[in-house]
Design a protein around this motif. Structure first.
Motif, PDB file in Angstrom:
ATOM      1  N   TYR A   5      11.008  24.004  81.850  1.00 60.57           N
ATOM      2  CA  TYR A   5      11.222  24.870  80.704  1.00 60.57           C
ATOM      3  C   TYR A   5      11.326  26.321  81.150  1.00 60.57           C
ATOM      4  O   TYR A   5      10.818  26.708  82.194  1.00 60.57           O
ATOM      5  N   ILE A   6      11.976  27.106  80.306  1.00 58.56           N
ATOM      6  CA  ILE A   6      12.006  28.553  80.488  1.00 58.56           C
ATOM      7  C   ILE A   6      10.918  29.106  79.565  1.00 58.56           C
ATOM      8  O   ILE A   6      10.891  28.771  78.381  1.00 58.56           O
ATOM      9  N   TYR A  11      13.404  33.614  77.656  1.00 56.14           N
ATOM     10  CA  TYR A  11      14.595  32.955  77.123  1.00 56.14           C
ATOM     11  C   TYR A  11      15.561  34.022  76.590  1.00 56.14           C
ATOM     12  O   TYR A  11      15.156  34.921  75.858  1.00 56.14           O
ATOM     13  N   LYS A  12      16.839  33.908  76.954  1.00 56.86           N
ATOM     14  CA  LYS A  12      17.760  34.996  76.599  1.00 56.86           C
ATOM     15  C   LYS A  12      17.997  35.094  75.086  1.00 56.86           C
ATOM     16  O   LYS A  12      18.426  36.137  74.605  1.00 56.86           O
ATOM     17  N   ARG A  13      17.725  34.027  74.356  1.00 57.10           N
ATOM     18  CA  ARG A  13      17.877  34.096  72.896  1.00 57.10           C
ATOM     19  C   ARG A  13      16.522  34.219  72.180  1.00 57.10           C
ATOM     20  O   ARG A  13      16.418  33.894  71.010  1.00 57.10           O
ATOM     21  N   ASP A  36      15.515  24.615  80.944  1.00 56.83           N
ATOM     22  CA  ASP A  36      16.357  25.318  81.908  1.00 56.83           C
ATOM     23  C   ASP A  36      17.734  24.638  81.927  1.00 56.83           C
ATOM     24  O   ASP A  36      17.959  23.631  81.251  1.00 56.83           O
ATOM     25  N   GLN A  37      18.667  25.204  82.699  1.00 59.48           N
ATOM     26  CA  GLN A  37      20.038  24.686  82.686  1.00 59.48           C
ATOM     27  C   GLN A  37      20.108  23.217  83.061  1.00 59.48           C
ATOM     28  O   GLN A  37      20.818  22.442  82.431  1.00 59.48           O
ATOM     29  N   LYS A  38      19.354  22.832  84.076  1.00 58.80           N
ATOM     30  CA  LYS A  38      19.395  21.440  84.535  1.00 58.80           C
ATOM     31  C   LYS A  38      18.846  20.511  83.451  1.00 58.80           C
ATOM     32  O   LYS A  38      19.422  19.461  83.154  1.00 58.80           O
ATOM     33  N   TYR A 110      24.305  23.810  78.186  1.00 64.85           N
ATOM     34  CA  TYR A 110      23.305  24.541  78.976  1.00 64.85           C
ATOM     35  C   TYR A 110      22.287  25.288  78.110  1.00 64.85           C
ATOM     36  O   TYR A 110      21.549  26.117  78.606  1.00 64.85           O
ATOM     37  N   GLN A 111      22.292  24.985  76.809  1.00 63.89           N
ATOM     38  CA  GLN A 111      21.383  25.664  75.874  1.00 63.89           C
ATOM     39  C   GLN A 111      20.766  24.612  74.960  1.00 63.89           C
ATOM     40  O   GLN A 111      21.337  24.273  73.915  1.00 63.89           O
ATOM     41  N   VAL A 112      19.607  24.101  75.356  1.00 63.57           N
ATOM     42  CA  VAL A 112      18.912  23.101  74.552  1.00 63.57           C
ATOM     43  C   VAL A 112      17.459  23.536  74.410  1.00 63.57           C
ATOM     44  O   VAL A 112      16.844  23.993  75.372  1.00 63.57           O
TER      45      VAL A 112
END
Length: 159
Positions: A5-6, A11-13, A36-38, A110-112
């Motif tokens: 996790y980020i 988190y950018k949002r 994260d992206q992965k 890439y955004q979940v």
């Protein structure tokens, strides 16, 4: 499936969960976990599409593009704009998940964000600040919700 996790504050949002008009409690923030992206890619590939990276690209072979996947269409925009924090009625009535059910709000490949159903219900307006075709799914359930920028959403079952 375990994910990385980020931290929400990185988190950018993250602003969507720090909006002064739609406050999110610290208790709920603890359950709003951007992948994260992965991790996002794994969720998207497994439960949404292994061909398309966002809703605009859905095509043949992607279950969200199948007409028979969607049973009902309703409007979310008026409920979102109102003072009432409740989910649109049809949305709330269709999903009968347990409060602590793990759900994924999937903006694109890439955004979940992983959260719990009760946390999503309380904070759904924050999640919908970005409305460019996200899908709400739960790995253990078949029901799905597809949010559209035109202010509508579709209820159905994922393939």
């Amino acid at each position: 499936m375990s994910h990385n996790y980020i931290p929400l504050e990185q988190y950018k949002r993250k602003w969507i969960f720090n909006h002064k008009d739609l406050p999110v409690t610290d208790e709920d923030k603890a359950f709003i976990k951007p992948l994260d992206q992965k991790g996002s890619m794994e969720v998207w590939n497994k439960w949404i599409s292994n061909r398309s990276s966002n809703a605009e690209q859905f095509g043949k072979g992607d279950w969200p593009a199948k007409g028979n996947a969607w049973l009902e269409t309703d409007h979310w925009q008026s409920a979102w704009d109102s003072e009432d924090p409740a989910l649109p009625e049809m949305f709330a009535n269709y999903i009968e998940w347990k409060e602590d059910e793990v759900v994924y709000f999937c903006y694109e490949k890439y955004q979940v964000i992983e959260t719990r159903w009760d946390v999503f219900v309380r904070n759904w307006k924050c999640f919908l600040f970005f409305d460019d075709g996200p899908l709400l799914i739960s790995p253990k359930q078949k029901q799905a919700v597809f949010i559209h920028q035109n202010g509508q959403y579709q209820l159905g079952n994922r393939g």
